[in-house]
Design a protein around this motif. Structure first.
Motif, PDB file in Angstrom:
ATOM      1  N   VAL A   1      -6.405  -0.185   9.227  1.00  0.00           N
ATOM      2  CA  VAL A   1      -6.825   1.041   8.547  1.00  0.00           C
ATOM      3  C   VAL A   1      -5.641   1.670   7.838  1.00  0.00           C
ATOM      4  O   VAL A   1      -4.482   1.568   8.279  1.00  0.00           O
ATOM      5  CB  VAL A   1      -7.445   2.054   9.531  1.00  0.00           C
ATOM      6  CG1 VAL A   1      -8.722   1.479  10.155  1.00  0.00           C
ATOM      7  CG2 VAL A   1      -6.458   2.458  10.619  1.00  0.00           C
ATOM      8  N   ALA A   2      -5.927   2.325   6.708  1.00  0.00           N
ATOM      9  CA  ALA A   2      -4.931   3.081   5.945  1.00  0.00           C
ATOM     10  C   ALA A   2      -5.166   4.556   6.211  1.00  0.00           C
ATOM     11  O   ALA A   2      -6.295   5.045   6.105  1.00  0.00           O
ATOM     12  CB  ALA A   2      -5.062   2.783   4.452  1.00  0.00           C
ATOM     13  N   THR A   3      -4.118   5.275   6.554  1.00  0.00           N
ATOM     14  CA  THR A   3      -4.264   6.684   6.917  1.00  0.00           C
ATOM     15  C   THR A   3      -3.282   7.539   6.122  1.00  0.00           C
ATOM     16  O   THR A   3      -2.235   7.068   5.663  1.00  0.00           O
ATOM     17  CB  THR A   3      -3.993   6.904   8.412  1.00  0.00           C
ATOM     18  OG1 THR A   3      -2.641   6.542   8.703  1.00  0.00           O
ATOM     19  CG2 THR A   3      -4.942   6.069   9.262  1.00  0.00           C
ATOM     20  N   GLU A   4      -3.627   8.810   5.984  1.00  0.00           N
ATOM     21  CA  GLU A   4      -2.703   9.770   5.383  1.00  0.00           C
ATOM     22  C   GLU A   4      -2.030  10.560   6.497  1.00  0.00           C
ATOM     23  O   GLU A   4      -2.313  10.369   7.681  1.00  0.00           O
ATOM     24  CB  GLU A   4      -3.450  10.692   4.417  1.00  0.00           C
ATOM     25  CG  GLU A   4      -4.585  11.477   5.029  1.00  0.00           C
ATOM     26  CD  GLU A   4      -5.359  12.256   3.972  1.00  0.00           C
ATOM     27  OE1 GLU A   4      -4.979  12.213   2.796  1.00  0.00           O
ATOM     28  OE2 GLU A   4      -6.351  12.916   4.337  1.00  0.00           O
TER      29      GLU A   4
ATOM     30  N   LEU B   1      -5.850   1.442  -3.065  1.00  0.00           N
ATOM     31  CA  LEU B   1      -5.648   0.762  -1.785  1.00  0.00           C
ATOM     32  C   LEU B   1      -6.177  -0.670  -1.742  1.00  0.00           C
ATOM     33  O   LEU B   1      -5.810  -1.430  -0.835  1.00  0.00           O
ATOM     34  CB  LEU B   1      -6.320   1.559  -0.664  1.00  0.00           C
ATOM     35  CG  LEU B   1      -5.910   3.020  -0.494  1.00  0.00           C
ATOM     36  CD1 LEU B   1      -6.752   3.673   0.595  1.00  0.00           C
ATOM     37  CD2 LEU B   1      -4.429   3.122  -0.165  1.00  0.00           C
ATOM     38  N   GLU B   2      -7.032  -1.037  -2.678  1.00  0.00           N
ATOM     39  CA  GLU B   2      -7.769  -2.301  -2.555  1.00  0.00           C
ATOM     40  C   GLU B   2      -6.848  -3.527  -2.467  1.00  0.00           C
ATOM     41  O   GLU B   2      -7.047  -4.405  -1.615  1.00  0.00           O
ATOM     42  CB  GLU B   2      -8.734  -2.459  -3.732  1.00  0.00           C
ATOM     43  CG  GLU B   2      -9.896  -1.493  -3.717  1.00  0.00           C
ATOM     44  CD  GLU B   2      -9.598  -0.157  -4.363  1.00  0.00           C
ATOM     45  OE1 GLU B   2     -10.531   0.643  -4.527  1.00  0.00           O
ATOM     46  OE2 GLU B   2      -8.407   0.085  -4.706  1.00  0.00           O
ATOM     47  N   THR B   3      -5.840  -3.592  -3.340  1.00  0.00           N
ATOM     48  CA  THR B   3      -4.971  -4.771  -3.362  1.00  0.00           C
ATOM     49  C   THR B   3      -4.249  -4.955  -2.033  1.00  0.00           C
ATOM     50  O   THR B   3      -4.184  -6.059  -1.489  1.00  0.00           O
ATOM     51  CB  THR B   3      -3.951  -4.664  -4.504  1.00  0.00           C
ATOM     52  OG1 THR B   3      -4.653  -4.620  -5.756  1.00  0.00           O
ATOM     53  CG2 THR B   3      -3.012  -5.872  -4.513  1.00  0.00           C
ATOM     54  N   GLY B   4      -3.728  -3.867  -1.489  1.00  0.00           N
ATOM     55  CA  GLY B   4      -3.026  -3.952  -0.215  1.00  0.00           C
ATOM     56  C   GLY B   4      -3.929  -4.307   0.944  1.00  0.00           C
ATOM     57  O   GLY B   4      -3.555  -5.079   1.831  1.00  0.00           O
ATOM     58  N   LEU B   5      -5.133  -3.755   0.955  1.00  0.00           N
ATOM     59  CA  LEU B   5      -6.067  -4.052   2.038  1.00  0.00           C
ATOM     60  C   LEU B   5      -6.522  -5.504   1.991  1.00  0.00           C
ATOM     61  O   LEU B   5      -6.631  -6.173   3.033  1.00  0.00           O
ATOM     62  CB  LEU B   5      -7.264  -3.106   1.960  1.00  0.00           C
ATOM     63  CG  LEU B   5      -6.976  -1.645   2.323  1.00  0.00           C
ATOM     64  CD1 LEU B   5      -8.180  -0.759   1.978  1.00  0.00           C
ATOM     65  CD2 LEU B   5      -6.629  -1.497   3.807  1.00  0.00           C
TER      66      LEU B   5
ATOM     67  N   VAL C   1       0.848  -1.191   0.000  1.00  0.00           N
ATOM     68  CA  VAL C   1       0.000   0.000   0.000  1.00  0.00           C
ATOM     69  C   VAL C   1       0.886   1.243   0.000  1.00  0.00           C
ATOM     70  O   VAL C   1       2.022   1.223   0.459  1.00  0.00           O
ATOM     71  CB  VAL C   1      -0.941   0.040   1.223  1.00  0.00           C
ATOM     72  CG1 VAL C   1      -1.985  -1.052   1.130  1.00  0.00           C
ATOM     73  CG2 VAL C   1      -0.166  -0.087   2.512  1.00  0.00           C
ATOM     74  N   SER C   2       0.329   2.321  -0.546  1.00  0.00           N
ATOM     75  CA  SER C   2       1.092   3.566  -0.675  1.00  0.00           C
ATOM     76  C   SER C   2       0.994   4.436   0.565  1.00  0.00           C
ATOM     77  O   SER C   2       1.654   5.470   0.644  1.00  0.00           O
ATOM     78  CB  SER C   2       0.598   4.346  -1.893  1.00  0.00           C
ATOM     79  OG  SER C   2      -0.800   4.593  -1.787  1.00  0.00           O
ATOM     80  N   VAL C   3       0.152   4.051   1.531  1.00  0.00           N
ATOM     81  CA  VAL C   3       0.010   4.795   2.782  1.00  0.00           C
ATOM     82  C   VAL C   3       0.143   3.811   3.938  1.00  0.00           C
ATOM     83  O   VAL C   3      -0.052   2.610   3.763  1.00  0.00           O
ATOM     84  CB  VAL C   3      -1.356   5.530   2.849  1.00  0.00           C
ATOM     85  CG1 VAL C   3      -1.441   6.597   1.785  1.00  0.00           C
ATOM     86  CG2 VAL C   3      -2.511   4.557   2.715  1.00  0.00           C
ATOM     87  N   PRO C   4       0.484   4.298   5.143  1.00  0.00           N
ATOM     88  CA  PRO C   4       0.697   3.386   6.267  1.00  0.00           C
ATOM     89  C   PRO C   4      -0.573   2.633   6.664  1.00  0.00           C
ATOM     90  O   PRO C   4      -1.691   3.143   6.556  1.00  0.00           O
ATOM     91  CB  PRO C   4       1.146   4.332   7.393  1.00  0.00           C
ATOM     92  CG  PRO C   4       1.605   5.571   6.710  1.00  0.00           C
ATOM     93  CD  PRO C   4       0.774   5.701   5.478  1.00  0.00           C
ATOM     94  N   LEU C   5      -0.370   1.395   7.150  1.00  0.00           N
ATOM     95  CA  LEU C   5      -1.449   0.598   7.712  1.00  0.00           C
ATOM     96  C   LEU C   5      -1.187   0.392   9.198  1.00  0.00           C
ATOM     97  O   LEU C   5      -0.046   0.176   9.614  1.00  0.00           O
ATOM     98  CB  LEU C   5      -1.529  -0.774   7.036  1.00  0.00           C
ATOM     99  CG  LEU C   5      -2.161  -0.870   5.660  1.00  0.00           C
ATOM    100  CD1 LEU C   5      -2.098  -2.303   5.156  1.00  0.00           C
ATOM    101  CD2 LEU C   5      -3.599  -0.388   5.681  1.00  0.00           C
TER     102      LEU C   5
END
Length: 275
Positions: free
Chosen positions: A171-174, A208-212, A112-116
């Motif tokens: 959760v993915a956050t900015e 985000l879908e693939t990473g989640l 994912v391009s943002v932290p989980l």
């Protein structure tokens, strides 16, 4: 004759129930969902299903109900034609997708391009708001989006343990801390498939879908030995594609349909009687 039973109607012939329709109220709205329409095979094609639905519609119309919804399988065209004749219109479709047991899964860091991170107890309302944004508005009632379902407190965890299940939210956050997406991985009892729920804000669709999905599968124990199930609106094409990439297949589809009762002429079904 038709007899009313809470919450629905049954059709009785010679003391035997041969058909029924059930209803459940939509939380927070003056609306109902038809949960089940069934007629014994020996009594089908006699207009019983039509009469039962008309009786249910007449009953809820008198209560000021604004609309009634229902779901029908995509592989049941006869039932769909019946509902269309009664005035119901399609407002969306969902697929229940299954990743079969025995399919290998290599656990890996979610790309994912943002932290989980793990969701926090105080984020229940945010998760509910995220679900409402992720799922197309006309389909909200069919997903029964309630705060209770998104609680993360100790009481809910204990209830899950007593029921033989457990779940985790990622959760993915900015940078500003705003939740952009989330995945719920639920480990069910042995006799049931595990479940995933994936939520992505509209502005992040396709990112985000693939990473989640990967992180959700990583969170399930012995995921290669158990089937995993997810229900997704068909319109969320990026999510559907990510699920297929992870080995999910379409098990069955449902069409969501709705009938607006405002301004609808009221008529009492033939042979209908309320008790």
């Amino acid at each position: 004759p038709i007899c009313e039973v809470a919450p629905g109607f049954v059709w009785v012939e010679d003391g035997r129930t041969v058909g029924n329709v059930s209803l459940r109220r939509v939380a927070g709205e003056p609306a109902y969902l038809i949960g089940n329409v069934a007629v014994h095979p020996d009594w089908q094609r006699r207009g019983i299903a039509t009469a039962l639905i008309e009786a249910a519609l007449e009953s809820v119309s008198r209560q000021g109900t604004r609309w009634v919804g229902l779901e029908v399988r995509t592989d049941n065209p006869n039932a769909r034609r019946l509902y269309e004749r009664l005035g119901f219109s399609e407002i969306g479709q969902t697929w229940t997708m299954t990743r079969p047991a025995g399919l290998d899964w290599q656990r890996r860091a979610a790309p994912v391009s943002v932290p989980l991170r793990r969701a926090r107890v105080r984020e229940a309302n945010i998760l509910l708001e995220l679900a409402r944004e992720s799922i197309p508005a006309p389909q909200h009632a069919f997903f029964e989006l309630r705060r209770e379902s998104y609680r993360l407190d100790l009481e809910r965890k204990l209830n899950h343990l007593l029921e033989g299940r457990r779940e985790v939210w990622w959760v993915a956050t900015e940078e500003q801390g705003k939740l952009l997406g989330a995945v719920r991985a639920r480990c069910e009892r042995r006799s049931l498939p595990h479940r995933l729920e994936v939520l992505v804000r509209s502005r992040c669709e396709g990112q985000l879908e693939t990473g989640l999905v990967a992180r959700g599968l990583d969170s399930l124990p012995r995921v290669s030995d158990r089937a995993v199930e997810v229900t997704v609106p068909v319109s969320l094409q990026a999510l559907v594609a990510s699920l297929r990439q992870a080995g999910f297949e379409t098990a069955y589809g449902l069409v969501q349909m709705r009938l607006d009762l405002r301004g609808r002429s009221r008529s009492v079904p033939v042979r209908a009687s309320e008790t």
